[in-house]
Design an enzyme around this catalytic site. Structure first.
Site, PDB file in Angstrom:
ATOM      1  N   LYS A  87      -9.882  -0.169  -1.959  1.00 44.50           N
ATOM      2  CA  LYS A  87     -10.109  -0.423  -0.528  1.00 44.50           C
ATOM      3  C   LYS A  87     -11.550  -0.125  -0.151  1.00 44.50           C
ATOM      4  O   LYS A  87     -12.072   0.959  -0.417  1.00 44.50           O
ATOM      5  CB  LYS A  87      -9.154   0.439   0.298  1.00 44.50           C
ATOM      6  CG  LYS A  87      -9.175   0.178   1.791  1.00 44.50           C
ATOM      7  CD  LYS A  87      -8.120   1.023   2.487  1.00 44.50           C
ATOM      8  CE  LYS A  87      -8.034   0.719   3.968  1.00 44.50           C
ATOM      9  NZ  LYS A  87      -6.978   1.522   4.645  1.00 44.50           N
ATOM     10  N   CYS A 100      -4.265  -3.115   4.424  1.00 46.81           N
ATOM     11  CA  CYS A 100      -3.956  -2.582   5.749  1.00 46.81           C
ATOM     12  C   CYS A 100      -4.951  -3.047   6.811  1.00 46.81           C
ATOM     13  O   CYS A 100      -5.143  -4.231   7.019  1.00 46.81           O
ATOM     14  CB  CYS A 100      -3.862  -1.060   5.679  1.00 46.81           C
ATOM     15  SG  CYS A 100      -2.866  -0.328   7.013  1.00 46.81           S
ATOM     16  N   GLU A 136       0.847  -1.197   0.000  1.00 46.35           N
ATOM     17  CA  GLU A 136       0.000   0.000   0.000  1.00 46.35           C
ATOM     18  C   GLU A 136       0.879   1.242   0.000  1.00 46.35           C
ATOM     19  O   GLU A 136       1.913   1.288   0.671  1.00 46.35           O
ATOM     20  CB  GLU A 136      -0.879  -0.027   1.254  1.00 46.35           C
ATOM     21  CG  GLU A 136      -1.772   1.198   1.422  1.00 46.35           C
ATOM     22  CD  GLU A 136      -2.426   1.253   2.791  1.00 46.35           C
ATOM     23  OE1 GLU A 136      -3.474   1.912   2.909  1.00 46.35           O
ATOM     24  OE2 GLU A 136      -1.886   0.645   3.752  1.00 46.35           O
TER      25      GLU A 136
END
Length: 501
Positions: free
Chosen positions: A321, A372, A258
């Site tokens: 995301k 994440c 990321e």
């Protein structure tokens, strides 16, 4: 407050601190049983209001040090997040107190713990499931249960073991013996499941995880966006040279973390050229962690983009995301809060949430991409497995939290997800911790924090599904419903006996 009251308060607060120590980086997982058991003893046969107070103390003792890494964003952030988690803990303490006179109170306590974790994972603003009891158990016998009922079952059984341990202290002799036997059975069951777990076999995919490192630390870690991207280029070119010399075997896929490109490579020619250079050097597709502009001027997207040699980025293979972090990636009640809290301007453009699970075909294999903090959310992980993911990938950027417990805590969550799904988990981080986790939760490779490194591995493309992957959220909802039923029965009983309050 009476001496007895002070003792209960100390027990609740101390129990919270012990529960915190069960989590990484300390990782003393048995302390979760001791800490939760201490709370059960402290609220035993107390009124709801006293139980709430004791629960809040336990929550503060646990969550404030557990989440201390969030103070990088400002100490007030830690205070507010700690207070919010303390409110959930207060509700838990009140319900544990109310149900503590039921004959089967240890089982009800375990179900209530699951129910409160369910609530924390959904509200407010999409929830914050960090600190679930299961996330402290990646290296314990209880982790084996994750393959059968997911994170919720692990939490429930840890809480049940803690409550039974408390029963050994507070109940009569015959009940104490039964409770001790229950503890032994639960621990032995986890050991047996772990020993009997079979690992998936079949075709493999060769993958390289690139950790390019970042030039700064804390809030300034990604201040030099082009440097971060060039760091990942340099590490990838170094890998290409090692492959050409025969030092390491060829790979099918390369994964960048990321924020490895913090400038939209579709719109910025210099960034695109750097990524193109990396792909042409390695001659296999790269899953690039990129920030993409839009929609509109106000938003950006955090994405994983498949970048092929020769043809470049594939716009049909982009994962956006789905669960951005409130106050970190977007601002709830933006118009009202920005004038009052100027520091929120640091968030900048808000992250636009994607809609589709991160199931991506890359290098002949099907990867399930999560980004994440998404690894902590059950539905994000369950969706990619249901979509056919053979290997899980966590593209993450923990650079802001370097030197704190956050990277270790997130890596432990990834270990539990491997067991839950029966899949290898590949973690690619900008500055660590990157690594390879086997389907049984074993850490096969891991990098150090704050270094440039490349991990080359070959993992099985798993196709089967664990019971947990098939049941999805059912265990959590069933256990929570049972907890609610137990609470209802306790309320009726207290009102009948005139002991409510």
């Amino acid at each position: 407050m009476s001496v007895g009251g002070l003792a209960r308060a100390a027990l609740a607060l101390g129990g919270g601190l012990l529960t915190w120590l069960a989590f990484p980086p300390t990782g003393l997982w048995p302390l979760a049983i001791v800490g939760v058991g201490a709370l059960c003893v402290s609220v035993r046969e107390q009124r709801a209001r006293r139980g709430a107070w004791l629960g809040a103390l336990h929550g503060i003792g646990m969550f404030v040090p557990l989440l201390s890494w969030i103070a990088v964003l400002g100490p007030d952030t830690l205070v507010l997040l700690g207070a919010l988690q303390g409110l959930f803990a207060a509700g838990l303490g009140a319900t544990l107190a109310v149900t503590s006179r039921l004959p089967a109170w240890p089982a009800v306590a375990a179900c209530l713990w699951v129910a409160v974790e369910l609530a924390r994972a959904w509200v407010p603003f999409g929830g914050f499931p960090w600190g679930r009891l299961a996330f402290a158990q990646a290296g314990s016998p209880f982790a084996s249960y994750a393959a059968y009922g997911g994170v919720a079952l692990v939490t429930g059984l840890v809480a049940l073991t803690a409550a039974l341990s408390a029963a050994v202290v507070v109940e009569r002799a015959r009940t104490r013996a039964a409770a001790a036997l229950g503890v032994a059975v639960l621990v032995a069951g986890g050991l047996a499941l772990g020993a009997g777990q079979s690992l998936p076999e079949g075709r493999k995919v060769a993958v390289a995880l690139v950790q390019g490192n970042v030039p700064g630390d804390g809030m300034d870690a990604l201040g030099e966006a082009r440097t971060v991207t060039r760091n990942h280029l340099a590490a990838t070119e170094g890998l290409a040279r090692r492959i050409a010399s025969g030092e390491v075997p060829p790979v099918d896929v390369v994964i960048w973390p990321e924020n490895s490109t913090d400038i939209d490579p579709f719109r910025d020619a210099e960034t695109r050229a750097v990524v193109d250079q990396a792909v042409e050097a390695i001659r296999v597709p790269i899953l690039v962690g990129a920030i993409l502009d839009g929609p509109g001027e106000r938003f950006r997207r955090t994405a994983g983009v498949v970048w092929e040699p020769g043809t470049g980025p594939d716009t049909d293979r982009i994962y956006v995301k789905r669960h951005p972090v409130p106050f970190g990636e977007y601002i709830p009640f933006r118009e009202q809060l920005l004038p009052l809290v100027g520091r929120l301007e640091q968030v900048g453009r808000e992250t636009f949430a994607g809609m589709d699970p991160g199931v991506l075909e890359v290098g002949g294999a099907t990867f399930g991409d999560v980004i994440c903090f998404e690894i902590a959310y059950d539905d994000i992980v369950q969706d990619v497995v249901a979509g056919g993911a053979e290997v899980l990938v966590v593209q993450t950027n923990n650079a802001t939290f370097g030197g704190t417990a956050q990277p270790e805590q997130q890596f432990a969550i990834s270990r539990l997800r491997a067991i839950e799904t029966g899949r290898s988990v590949l973690v690619a981080a900008t500055n660590g911790i990157s690594g390879v986790i086997g389907p049984d939760g074993t850490v096969l490779e891991r990098t150090a924090l704050g270094t440039q490194d490349v991990v080359v591995t070959s993992v099985v493309r798993a196709s089967g599904r664990t019971m947990a992957s098939r049941l999805r959220s059912w265990p959590e909802w069933v256990l929570s419903t049972l907890g609610a039923a137990g609470l209802g029965a306790a309320v009726v009983r207290r009102r009948r006996d005139g002991t409510d309050g």
